[in-house]
Design an enzyme around this catalytic site. Sequence first.
Site, PDB file in Angstrom:
ATOM      1  N   CYS A  16     -15.906  28.011 -62.519  1.00 54.53           N
ATOM      2  CA  CYS A  16     -14.539  28.691 -62.409  1.00 54.53           C
ATOM      3  C   CYS A  16     -13.372  28.321 -61.815  1.00 54.53           C
ATOM      4  CB  CYS A  16     -15.052  30.199 -62.002  1.00 54.53           C
ATOM      5  SG  CYS A  16     -13.721  31.404 -62.100  1.00 54.53           S
ATOM      6  N   PRO A  17     -12.463  28.214 -62.118  1.00 54.79           N
ATOM      7  CA  PRO A  17     -11.804  28.816 -63.426  1.00 54.79           C
ATOM      8  C   PRO A  17     -11.597  27.909 -64.483  1.00 54.79           C
ATOM      9  CG  PRO A  17      -9.825  28.312 -62.115  1.00 54.79           C
ATOM     10  CD  PRO A  17     -11.268  27.761 -61.391  1.00 54.79           C
TER      11      PRO A  17
END
Length: 79
Positions: A16-17
């Site tokens: 992430c992200p």
Amino acid sequence: MVLVSHFVLDARNLLCPMPVIRTQNRVAELGPGDVLEVRATDPGTLQDIPAWCRIHGHEMLSVSKNEGEITLTLRVRAA
């Protein structure tokens, strides 16, 4: 006649992200009705990509998890 294509995005081993960013970038290149299958390993994608789809009006078709690999399939929203 509208031609719908199926694409695959390999976002495995990204954290992430990055899976969401890569999904966003790929969807920007696709046409309305196209289907994108995102393959990921980050468990956060189970919430992040469906939430991103809701915000941007794309349709989640399926979400599955098999032995640590997550597959999310979405349809790009109509123009």
